[in-house]
Motif scaffolding. Structure first.
Motif, PDB file in Angstrom:
ATOM      1  N   ALA A   1     -41.880 -17.641 -16.569  1.00 12.09           N
ATOM      2  CA  ALA A   1     -41.942 -17.313 -17.993  1.00 12.09           C
ATOM      3  C   ALA A   1     -42.554 -18.486 -18.743  1.00 12.09           C
ATOM      4  N   LEU A   2     -43.420 -18.177 -19.673  1.00  9.77           N
ATOM      5  CA  LEU A   2     -44.027 -19.179 -20.549  1.00  9.77           C
ATOM      6  C   LEU A   2     -43.376 -19.055 -21.923  1.00  9.77           C
ATOM      7  N   ILE A   3     -42.778 -20.137 -22.384  1.00  8.57           N
ATOM      8  CA  ILE A   3     -42.085 -20.143 -23.664  1.00  8.57           C
ATOM      9  C   ILE A   3     -43.019 -20.695 -24.742  1.00  8.57           C
TER      10      ILE A   3
ATOM     11  N   GLU B   1     -43.758 -18.229 -36.256  1.00  7.06           N
ATOM     12  CA  GLU B   1     -43.036 -17.139 -36.906  1.00  7.06           C
ATOM     13  C   GLU B   1     -42.264 -16.296 -35.898  1.00  7.06           C
ATOM     14  N   THR B   2     -42.848 -16.120 -34.708  1.00  4.27           N
ATOM     15  CA  THR B   2     -42.234 -15.279 -33.685  1.00  4.27           C
ATOM     16  C   THR B   2     -42.229 -16.010 -32.349  1.00  4.27           C
ATOM     17  N   PRO B   3     -41.119 -16.640 -31.967  1.00  7.23           N
ATOM     18  CA  PRO B   3     -41.061 -17.275 -30.646  1.00  7.23           C
ATOM     19  C   PRO B   3     -41.298 -16.240 -29.545  1.00  7.23           C
ATOM     20  N   LEU B   4     -42.007 -16.674 -28.505  1.00  5.81           N
ATOM     21  CA  LEU B   4     -42.362 -15.776 -27.411  1.00  5.81           C
ATOM     22  C   LEU B   4     -41.842 -16.309 -26.086  1.00  5.81           C
ATOM     23  N   ALA B   5     -41.559 -15.391 -25.186  1.00  2.41           N
ATOM     24  CA  ALA B   5     -41.278 -15.708 -23.790  1.00  2.41           C
ATOM     25  C   ALA B   5     -42.024 -14.688 -22.958  1.00  2.41           C
ATOM     26  N   LEU B   6     -43.074 -15.128 -22.280  1.00  2.57           N
ATOM     27  CA  LEU B   6     -44.026 -14.228 -21.647  1.00  2.57           C
ATOM     28  C   LEU B   6     -43.992 -14.367 -20.135  1.00  2.57           C
ATOM     29  N   ASP B   7     -43.779 -13.233 -19.443  1.00  2.03           N
ATOM     30  CA  ASP B   7     -43.934 -13.284 -17.993  1.00  2.03           C
ATOM     31  C   ASP B   7     -45.424 -13.203 -17.658  1.00  2.03           C
ATOM     32  N   LEU B   8     -45.744 -13.371 -16.371  1.00  2.00           N
ATOM     33  CA  LEU B   8     -47.146 -13.460 -15.979  1.00  2.00           C
ATOM     34  C   LEU B   8     -47.890 -12.158 -16.243  1.00  2.00           C
ATOM     35  N   ASN B   9     -47.246 -11.021 -16.022  1.00  2.00           N
ATOM     36  CA  ASN B   9     -47.906  -9.744 -16.280  1.00  2.00           C
ATOM     37  C   ASN B   9     -48.222  -9.564 -17.758  1.00  2.00           C
ATOM     38  N   THR B  10     -47.323 -10.021 -18.631  1.00  2.00           N
ATOM     39  CA  THR B  10     -47.576  -9.917 -20.065  1.00  2.00           C
ATOM     40  C   THR B  10     -48.739 -10.805 -20.472  1.00  2.00           C
ATOM     41  N   ILE B  11     -48.803 -12.012 -19.912  1.00  2.00           N
ATOM     42  CA  ILE B  11     -49.937 -12.903 -20.195  1.00  2.00           C
ATOM     43  C   ILE B  11     -51.241 -12.247 -19.765  1.00  2.00           C
ATOM     44  N   LYS B  12     -51.232 -11.606 -18.611  1.00  2.00           N
ATOM     45  CA  LYS B  12     -52.450 -10.956 -18.109  1.00  2.00           C
ATOM     46  C   LYS B  12     -52.831  -9.718 -18.906  1.00  2.00           C
TER      47      LYS B  12
ATOM     48  N   TRP C   1     -49.123 -26.209 -14.477  1.00  2.00           N
ATOM     49  CA  TRP C   1     -47.709 -25.807 -14.319  1.00  2.00           C
ATOM     50  C   TRP C   1     -46.972 -25.746 -15.671  1.00  2.00           C
ATOM     51  N   ILE C   2     -47.623 -25.159 -16.667  1.00  2.00           N
ATOM     52  CA  ILE C   2     -47.065 -25.151 -18.022  1.00  2.00           C
ATOM     53  C   ILE C   2     -45.873 -24.198 -18.102  1.00  2.00           C
ATOM     54  N   ILE C   3     -44.792 -24.651 -18.726  1.00  2.00           N
ATOM     55  CA  ILE C   3     -43.629 -23.785 -18.944  1.00  2.00           C
ATOM     56  C   ILE C   3     -43.275 -23.646 -20.423  1.00  2.00           C
ATOM     57  N   ASN C   4     -43.789 -24.540 -21.273  1.00  2.00           N
ATOM     58  CA  ASN C   4     -43.443 -24.469 -22.693  1.00  2.00           C
ATOM     59  C   ASN C   4     -44.616 -24.953 -23.542  1.00  2.00           C
ATOM     60  N   ILE C   5     -44.920 -24.188 -24.598  1.00  2.00           N
ATOM     61  CA  ILE C   5     -45.895 -24.581 -25.605  1.00  2.00           C
ATOM     62  C   ILE C   5     -45.170 -24.577 -26.944  1.00  2.00           C
ATOM     63  N   GLU C   6     -45.084 -25.740 -27.565  1.00  2.00           N
ATOM     64  CA  GLU C   6     -44.293 -25.889 -28.785  1.00  2.00           C
ATOM     65  C   GLU C   6     -45.184 -26.346 -29.933  1.00  2.00           C
TER      66      GLU C   6
END
Length: 292
Positions: free
Chosen positions: A34-36, A42-53, A158-163
């Motif tokens: 999951a990528l946070i 405005e809207t925090p996200l948590a994206l699995d790989l399929n959602t990113i694709k 190996w990114i897990i969080n973008i803030e």
């Protein structure tokens, strides 16, 4: 939120803490990734790989060079980066006006940052493939970043969080005294030389100046006049160019040197400098010894 987003959103804190506790381990299983995206959004996200694709797929050939690459070194390469525009993801999250930078946190503890305008540039990507192949662990699977025209430290793996943050955060290498802008310097390299029967030698190599592109490449044997090389069209605005030239190199030992002028008309820096803190500079030269 996209389907499945709710489950990830409830567990982002535990997920991030668990990954960071791995102590430098970079093996991130794609099926549990999951990528946070959080902070000043405005809207925090948590994206699995399929959602990113599921975001619009983009790709471009690009050159990536390490900031520690010496003049003429081999810590540089070109490949096809494939993924999504980081700006598309940021648009969904909604970056707040007070945000100055994005802070990237990686599973091995590495961190980096980008100014918001650069993060929103259409050339800035979150990649899940290279060369039509899913990223390998060594190349940053499942998700890595690519920033055009900057040294490799600005393209974390190996990114897990973008803030989104409102301060001038300095990443891991910046804290060690390396450049924060990390814009690549113009460089030209001699890779091959082949003596010919007619007294001329055929030479070839690469030249790179990031998004500025390359306007021209020139060569010199000893202290003779500079001779223009023939340059090929780059694969994209983000790659090196290949060049070739024929040069009259006299018998005996000679020094052959190469230099480039970038697409903005700026000559390559002649003065030699070490890679620290903002990349090596100087002309690449080789010693050649030809029979009489």
């Amino acid at each position: 939120l996209p389907p499945g987003q709710e489950d990830y959103a409830r567990n982002t804190d535990d997920f991030t803490k668990r990954l960071l506790a791995q102590g430098g381990e970079t093996d991130l299983p794609a099926d549990s990734y999951a990528l946070i995206v959080d902070g000043l959004v405005e809207t925090p996200l948590a994206l699995d790989l399929n959602t990113i694709k599921s975001y619009p797929r983009v790709e471009h050939y690009a050159t990536l060079s390490c900031v520690s690459n010496p003049v003429g070194g081999d810590l540089i390469g070109t490949t096809l980066f494939q993924g999504i525009r980081l700006g598309d993801l940021l648009s969904q999250a909604g970056i707040k006006s007070e945000a100055q930078k994005l802070k990237f946190t990686c599973v091995d503890g590495y961190s980096e940052s980008l100014p918001i305008p650069l993060a929103n540039d259409p050339s800035t990507l979150l990649c899940y493939s290279m060369g039509n192949q899913s990223l390998t662990q060594n190349h940053g699977a499942p998700i890595r970043h690519y920033t055009a025209g900057r040294y490799g430290m600005k393209s974390p793996k190996w990114i897990i969080n973008i803030e989104a943050i409102n301060d001038d955060y300095q990443g891991y290498w910046q804290q060690q005294g390396w450049s924060d802008e990390a814009e690549v310097k113009t460089t030209a390299v001699i890779d091959t030389i082949l003596p010919n029967q007619n007294g001329l030698s055929t030479l070839g190599g690469i030249a790179y100046a990031g998004i500025r592109g390359i306007n021209s490449v020139e060569l010199q044997a000893n202290d003779s006049a500079w001779i223009p090389a023939i340059i090929n069209r780059p694969l994209s605005p983000f790659t090196w160019i290949l060049w070739r030239a024929e040069l009259n190199i006299p018998p005996g030992e000679s020094t052959v040197m190469v230099r480039a002028i970038d697409g903005d008309g700026n000559p390559q820096i002649e003065e030699a400098s070490a890679p620290h803190p903002d990349g090596a500079s100087g002309y690449h030269s080789i010693k050649v010894k030809l029979d009489a």
